[in-house]
Design a protein around this motif. Structure first.
Motif, short mmCIF file in Angstrom:
data_model
loop_
_atom_site.label_atom_id
_atom_site.label_comp_id
_atom_site.label_asym_id
_atom_site.label_seq_id
_atom_site.Cartn_x
_atom_site.Cartn_y
_atom_site.Cartn_z
N THR A 279 0.81 -1.23 0.00
CA THR A 279 0.00 0.00 0.00
C THR A 279 0.83 1.27 0.00
O THR A 279 0.28 2.37 0.01
CB THR A 279 -0.92 0.03 1.23
OG1 THR A 279 -0.14 -0.02 2.42
CG2 THR A 279 -1.89 -1.15 1.21
N GLY A 280 2.18 1.17 0.01
CA GLY A 280 3.02 2.36 0.12
C GLY A 280 3.09 3.17 -1.16
O GLY A 280 2.65 2.76 -2.23
N ALA B 184 8.43 3.51 -5.02
CA ALA B 184 8.70 2.47 -6.01
C ALA B 184 9.71 1.49 -5.43
O ALA B 184 10.86 1.40 -5.86
CB ALA B 184 9.21 3.10 -7.30
N ASP B 185 9.26 0.74 -4.44
CA ASP B 185 10.11 -0.25 -3.79
C ASP B 185 9.25 -1.41 -3.34
O ASP B 185 8.07 -1.50 -3.69
CB ASP B 185 10.90 0.36 -2.62
CG ASP B 185 10.00 0.99 -1.57
OD1 ASP B 185 8.83 0.57 -1.42
OD2 ASP B 185 10.47 1.92 -0.88
N SER B 186 9.81 -2.31 -2.56
CA SER B 186 9.09 -3.52 -2.18
C SER B 186 7.91 -3.27 -1.27
O SER B 186 7.09 -4.18 -1.06
CB SER B 186 10.06 -4.50 -1.51
OG SER B 186 10.62 -3.91 -0.35
N SER B 187 7.78 -2.05 -0.72
CA SER B 187 6.62 -1.73 0.10
C SER B 187 5.58 -0.92 -0.64
O SER B 187 4.53 -0.60 -0.09
CB SER B 187 7.06 -0.96 1.36
OG SER B 187 7.56 0.31 1.00
N GLY B 188 5.87 -0.56 -1.87
CA GLY B 188 4.96 0.29 -2.64
C GLY B 188 3.83 -0.48 -3.28
O GLY B 188 3.85 -1.71 -3.40
N VAL B 189 2.83 0.28 -3.74
CA VAL B 189 1.66 -0.33 -4.35
C VAL B 189 2.01 -1.12 -5.60
O VAL B 189 1.34 -2.09 -5.95
CB VAL B 189 0.61 0.77 -4.67
CG1 VAL B 189 1.12 1.75 -5.70
CG2 VAL B 189 -0.70 0.15 -5.13
N GLY B 190 3.13 -0.74 -6.25
CA GLY B 190 3.58 -1.45 -7.45
C GLY B 190 4.78 -2.33 -7.19
O GLY B 190 5.67 -2.45 -8.05
N ALA B 191 4.83 -2.98 -6.04
CA ALA B 191 5.98 -3.83 -5.71
C ALA B 191 6.05 -5.03 -6.65
O ALA B 191 5.04 -5.70 -6.91
CB ALA B 191 5.86 -4.31 -4.26
N ASP B 192 7.25 -5.29 -7.15
CA ASP B 192 7.49 -6.41 -8.05
C ASP B 192 7.89 -7.64 -7.24
O ASP B 192 8.89 -7.64 -6.52
CB ASP B 192 8.61 -6.03 -9.02
CG ASP B 192 8.98 -7.14 -9.99
OD1 ASP B 192 8.19 -8.10 -10.11
OD2 ASP B 192 10.05 -7.03 -10.62
N ALA C 216 -5.39 5.69 -1.45
CA ALA C 216 -5.16 4.61 -0.48
C ALA C 216 -6.24 3.56 -0.53
O ALA C 216 -5.97 2.36 -0.36
CB ALA C 216 -5.04 5.19 0.92
N HIS C 217 -7.50 3.97 -0.76
CA HIS C 217 -8.59 2.99 -0.76
C HIS C 217 -8.59 2.12 -2.01
O HIS C 217 -9.35 1.16 -2.09
CB HIS C 217 -9.94 3.70 -0.62
CG HIS C 217 -10.29 4.57 -1.79
ND1 HIS C 217 -9.94 5.91 -1.86
CD2 HIS C 217 -10.95 4.31 -2.94
CE1 HIS C 217 -10.38 6.43 -2.99
NE2 HIS C 217 -11.00 5.47 -3.66
N CYS C 218 -7.75 2.45 -3.00
CA CYS C 218 -7.66 1.65 -4.21
C CYS C 218 -6.65 0.51 -4.09
O CYS C 218 -6.61 -0.38 -4.94
CB CYS C 218 -7.26 2.53 -5.39
SG CYS C 218 -8.44 3.82 -5.81
N ARG C 219 -5.85 0.55 -3.05
CA ARG C 219 -4.71 -0.36 -2.95
C ARG C 219 -5.03 -1.60 -2.12
O ARG C 219 -5.75 -1.52 -1.14
CB ARG C 219 -3.54 0.38 -2.33
CG ARG C 219 -3.22 1.69 -3.02
CD ARG C 219 -2.13 2.45 -2.31
NE ARG C 219 -2.01 3.81 -2.84
CZ ARG C 219 -1.11 4.69 -2.45
NH1 ARG C 219 -0.25 4.35 -1.50
NH2 ARG C 219 -1.08 5.89 -2.98
N ALA C 220 -4.47 -2.72 -2.55
CA ALA C 220 -4.62 -3.98 -1.81
C ALA C 220 -6.06 -4.23 -1.42
O ALA C 220 -6.38 -4.53 -0.28
CB ALA C 220 -3.71 -3.98 -0.58
N THR C 221 -6.97 -4.08 -2.39
CA THR C 221 -8.38 -4.37 -2.12
C THR C 221 -8.61 -5.88 -2.15
O THR C 221 -7.86 -6.63 -2.79
CB THR C 221 -9.29 -3.66 -3.13
OG1 THR C 221 -9.01 -4.17 -4.45
CG2 THR C 221 -9.06 -2.17 -3.11
N ILE C 222 -9.63 -6.32 -1.47
CA ILE C 222 -9.83 -7.77 -1.27
C ILE C 222 -10.85 -8.37 -2.23
O ILE C 222 -11.20 -9.55 -2.10
CB ILE C 222 -10.24 -8.05 0.19
CG1 ILE C 222 -11.51 -7.28 0.57
CG2 ILE C 222 -9.09 -7.72 1.12
CD1 ILE C 222 -12.00 -7.60 1.97
N ASP C 223 -11.32 -7.62 -3.21
CA ASP C 223 -12.16 -8.14 -4.28
C ASP C 223 -11.24 -8.78 -5.31
O ASP C 223 -10.46 -8.09 -5.97
CB ASP C 223 -12.97 -7.00 -4.90
CG ASP C 223 -13.98 -7.47 -5.93
OD1 ASP C 223 -13.87 -8.61 -6.41
OD2 ASP C 223 -14.88 -6.68 -6.27
#
Length: 891
Positions: free
Chosen positions: A223-224, A227-235, A251-258
């Protein structure tokens, strides 16, 4: 009409998915991700991603793009085109673009698609849900996906980024490396696999080297902002191609459970009905809606019934901006008949079956249509902007609501408590059919079915979960209640995680004739498409093309006998027995009558009759097949060599017994009580009578045909008609007849028998008859009606499953053809390959009057023509499932 649970249904499911996806990323039109790659291989790469679409149309709904910012920039785009097909464009350095569209129209907002695209040195192949959608070639000098430089996810790059990206993404792979060739590329099966007819995700087994130095794997668990391992786009590939944020990814778009393995309810932006003159504006992944004007009626994508059966359901509604005159929220019921809003521009209270509140507050429950309500103003104040309301409905239909965590008092002033069941506002009847969440009239709402307790960042979530550990709710979830998601749905008895699947009871086969006089038409045979995973007891066969004299619909079944002497034609009143100069048109063999997976046909030789054979050269055919109880026997035992069938009845008249006997003794009967289908034969008496149907509950439809004694129309009646005397003919275009006392004896079918009157079409003395009986089974079949809205954005019909077969007919408001459409003859949306049971006509494919979409939870009309969607006209339907909604991929 009540929807029957098949035997054994009701327990919550476990263990279907071998790999479960935990998170997705919501793109809501405000931002995307950017990856900078130092590799360069534009000729060999693979892209795989799961997609849930929330908004349709527009230019370049971009999943991924790559742009060369030269003097004249050029861009490659992968995503969806304005026509809602899978789409990609290749841009040359001369800024000339070439577009490539897929075949399937992709506009189902209710579930997840799998999108796979592979480039093997200029040969590009697409797969949608594991089926090849298209292939094309590219050549010339292109900037290229796979280039050294930036790749944007959810953004169309160029001189400035644009974000037509209203979708959720999960499990995003891009396979690319400067050293790769076609040995390093993959098809869809690396990322997903079929399990009992459902495409399900596979766990990642690729190493960092196999994904490549120019590739990545995004799980969207973080959710961070960085551009690193804690970011929303972590590889997660190990290649450290972490993506940075373009624009705004809230923030509400990230790591959603749907996710594809736990699909959540949302608002259905295509879910229109009659009486809805205005269309809402949907945003935030269809969790937010603003009205388009009065009578903006909005529905959820998921019925509450299967989840409520586990104890109860709970969801939350935020009052963003209320119309203090008319605001309604709660649920509405769909009993398969008379389920539309009473009139255009009417408030939610005009739905005949409902459980909802208005802002006063008042309660609107039951079947009243005149706006009468339960006055809840004593001890409760009116709702206001910004308040969050919780709705809890228990398995027994008890209805509760809270304001900001404090439950409302009932009409007697007693505070409700859904955890104990005390003091409900009202009780709704969940057995009436499917109940879906509802928001309405002229207000703006945000809604939370468990996937976002912040209401798009407008509130602070309490982080509350349901009893199964699922959800993100602002307020505490009542003890008995669950979030609206597929993981919480009860396990259907007929489905991919059950003992039997839908194709164990119904299946469609198609073939091209080859003039072979004896040919096996069965699943797995050369030249046969479709799946029939059983030995049929009833087959309905129709020629799709050609024929000098047209082509009859031929019905043959195990109860009457399966050769041509027992054939009936759906499109006319002819009695049984197509002798055709003594030739046998269908021969199902000597063992068990029908073949495993289908049947054996003889081509036929007499072209003077409209049947014209069922295996002639240059002709194409379709066969719809049902599993009943097997061949009737003296004591309900299995025939020699037959596998015992659970939930079946197959006996002759002398052994029906008192529990199955009507006032007229059935002569032969075969019933599948699990699938809700039976066939019974009887001899008429000329007096009002009852006949046993053999099912475990009352049929929703009875279809009777005279076999001997004289011609007689096919009479069709049941719960989808407005009166007990109403019926319709299968073999004509006529609307329903309201004077059918001599057909139905003014009585709906009952739990063990159906009633017939004195008409010669159903009960002439000494004449013989056959009756085909059906009732709805949750997750497998549904019988009902809908009312047309007269718009190309047509009526949506909730089924609770992804259909494979739909038969419709205009019953009130004028004449029309009967129409049959299926997912085997037309594999992609829109479905426009239709056949008419009332006509010998060949298959039609071009009329815009008949387009509809098969979707994961029902079907959506896509035209305003006579045969499907005249405003105010009533249409009846019968549908069978490909897979229940709990497990369905989007289509």
């Amino acid at each position: 009409m009540s929807i029957i649970k098949a035997n054994g249904a009701g327990e919550q499911s476990t263990g279907f998915y071998d790999f479960e996806i935990e998170n997705s990323l919501l793109f809501n039109g405000s931002g995307g991700l950017r990856i900078s790659s130092g590799e360069a291989n534009t000729s060999y790469w693979t892209l795989s991603v799961w997609v849930k679409r929330h908004k349709f149309g527009g230019n370049y709904a971009t999943i991924m793009s790559a742009t060369n910012y030269g003097g004249t920039y050029s861009t490659d785009v992968i995503g969806f085109g304005s026509a809602n097909t899978m789409y990609s464009i290749r841009g040359s350095n001369a800024n000339s673009f070439t577009g490539h569209a897929g075949a399937a129209v992709v506009r189902d907002p209710t579930a997840w698609y799998h999108y796979c695209l592979r480039n093997n040195n200029g040969t590009v192949t697409r797969w949608l849900n594991g089926v090849q959608d298209s292939t094309y070639s590219v050549s010339g000098t292109f900037v290229g996906i796979g280039r050294s430089g930036n790749h944007d996810i959810g953004a169309y790059g160029g001189s400035s980024e644009s974000y037509n990206n209203h979708f959720s993404l999960a499990e995003f792979y891009f396979i690319n490396d400067s050293g790769f060739n076609n040995d390093n590329n993959y098809d869809y099966s690396q990322f997903a696999e079929f399990k009992n007819g459902v495409l399900v995700p596979k766990e990642n087994t690729l190493t960092a080297a196999q994904i490549g130095d120019g590739g990545w794997y995004y799980e969207f668990k973080q959710t961070g902002d960085n551009a690193d391992s804690s970011g929303v786009g972590a590889d997660s590939s190990g290649n450290n191609h972490h993506a940075s944020i373009l624009g705004t990814v809230s923030a509400h778009c990230r790591a959603t459970i749907d996710t594809p393995t736990n699909n959540f309810c949302r608002l259905n932006n295509t879910g229109r009905r009659y009486g809805q003159s205005y269309v809402g504006t949907f945003s935030e992944g269809n969790l937010k809606v603003a009205p388009g004007g009065n009578a903006t009626n909005v529905f959820g994508t998921m019925a509450i019934n299967q989840i409520a059966s586990q104890g109860g359901v709970y969801f939350e509604v935020r009052m963003d901006s209320l119309d203090t005159n008319r605001t309604y929220f709660g649920v509405i019921g769909d009993n398969g008949a008379d389920n539309a809003c009473a009139a255009a521009n009417a408030g939610g209270y005009s739905f005949p079956i409902k459980g909802m509140l208005s802002n006063d507050p008042r309660g609107h429950f039951g079947t009243n249509t005149d706006g009468s309500s339960t006055d809840l103003r004593t001890g409760n104040t009116a709702f206001s902007d910004g308040e969050v309301i919780g709705i809890a409905i228990l398995s027994d239909g008890k209805f509760f609501a809270h304001r900001e965590g404090t439950y409302l008092k009932d009409a007697s002033g007693n505070v409700g408590n859904p955890s104990t069941g005390a003091n409900p506002i009202a009780t709704i009847d969940l057995t009436l059919g499917d109940w879906v969440p509802y928001l309405g009239y002229n207000s703006s709402f945000s809604i939370n079915f468990g996937q976002d307790g912040t209401f798009q960042g407008n509130e602070t979530s309490g982080g509350n979960q349901d009893a199964n550990g699922i959800g993100d709710f602002m307020f505490a979830v009542p003890t008995n209640c669950l979030a609206l998601c597929t993981s919480n749905m009860a396990e259907p008895a007929i489905g991919p995680n059950s003992t039997t699947q839908a194709d164990n009871y119904f299946g469609t086969l198609t073939w091209s004739g080859d003039s072979n006089n004896t040919r096996k038409i069965a699943t797995g045979e050369s030249g046969i498409t479709g799946t029939v995973d059983f030995t049929p007891d009833w087959s309905w066969i129709k020629t799709r093309n050609g024929g000098a004299n047209g082509n009859d619909h031929l019905l043959l079944d195990i109860v009457r006998g399966v050769d041509s002497f027992n054939g009936l034609t759906a499109n006319d009143g002819q009695i049984e027995g197509l002798t055709e100069a003594g030739s046998t048109w269908v021969n199902f063999g000597d063992i068990n009558n029908f073949e495993t997976g289908g049947f054996t046909v003889q081509k036929g030789t007499d072209a003077s009759h409209t049947l014209e054979g069922i295996n002639l050269n240059s002709h194409t055919y379709v066969g719809w097949n049902w599993k009943l109880g097997g061949a009737p026997s003296a004591d309900n035992s299995e025939s020699a060599g037959e596998t015992p069938t659970a939930g079946s009845v197959k006996i002759d008249g002398s052994n029906l017994g008192s529990a199955l006997a009507g006032s007229i003794a059935a002569t032969r009967l075969s019933a599948n009580t699990t699938a809700g289908t039976s066939i019974v034969t009887y001899t008429g008496t000329g007096s009002n009578a009852t006949v046993a149907h053999g099912l475990s509950s009352a049929p929703d439809v009875v279809m009777v045909k005279r076999r001997t004694g004289g011609t007689g129309f096919w009479s069709y009646w049941g719960t989808q008609f407005s009166a007990t005397t109403d019926y319709i003919y299968l073999n004509t275009t006529a609307a329903e007849d309201t004077g059918g006392a001599t057909i139905t004896n003014s009585t709906l079918p009952a739990s063990t028998v159906f009633s017939i009157g004195t008409s010669s079409f159903v009960n002439a003395s000494t004449d013989t008859y056959v009756a085909y009986c059906f009732h709805s089974v949750e997750g497998y079949s549904k019988i009902g009606n809908y009312i047309g809205n007269g718009d190309n954005d047509g009526t949506f019909v909730y089924l609770g499953f992804r259909p494979t077969f739909i038969m419709t007919k205009r019953s009130v408001g004028g004449t029309s053809d009967w129409i049959i459409q299926d997912s085997v003859r037309q594999t992609v949306n829109p479905s426009d390959s239709w056949l008419r049971p009332n006509s010998i006509a060949v298959e039609g494919t071009t009329s815009p009057d008949l387009d509809l979409d098969f979707v994961s939870n029902g079907f959506k009309i896509r035209n305003n023509g006579t045969n499907s969607n005249i405003s105010g006209s009533t249409y009846i339907y019968m549908a069978f499932a490909e897979v229940p909604f709990k497990y369905a991929n989007a289509r």
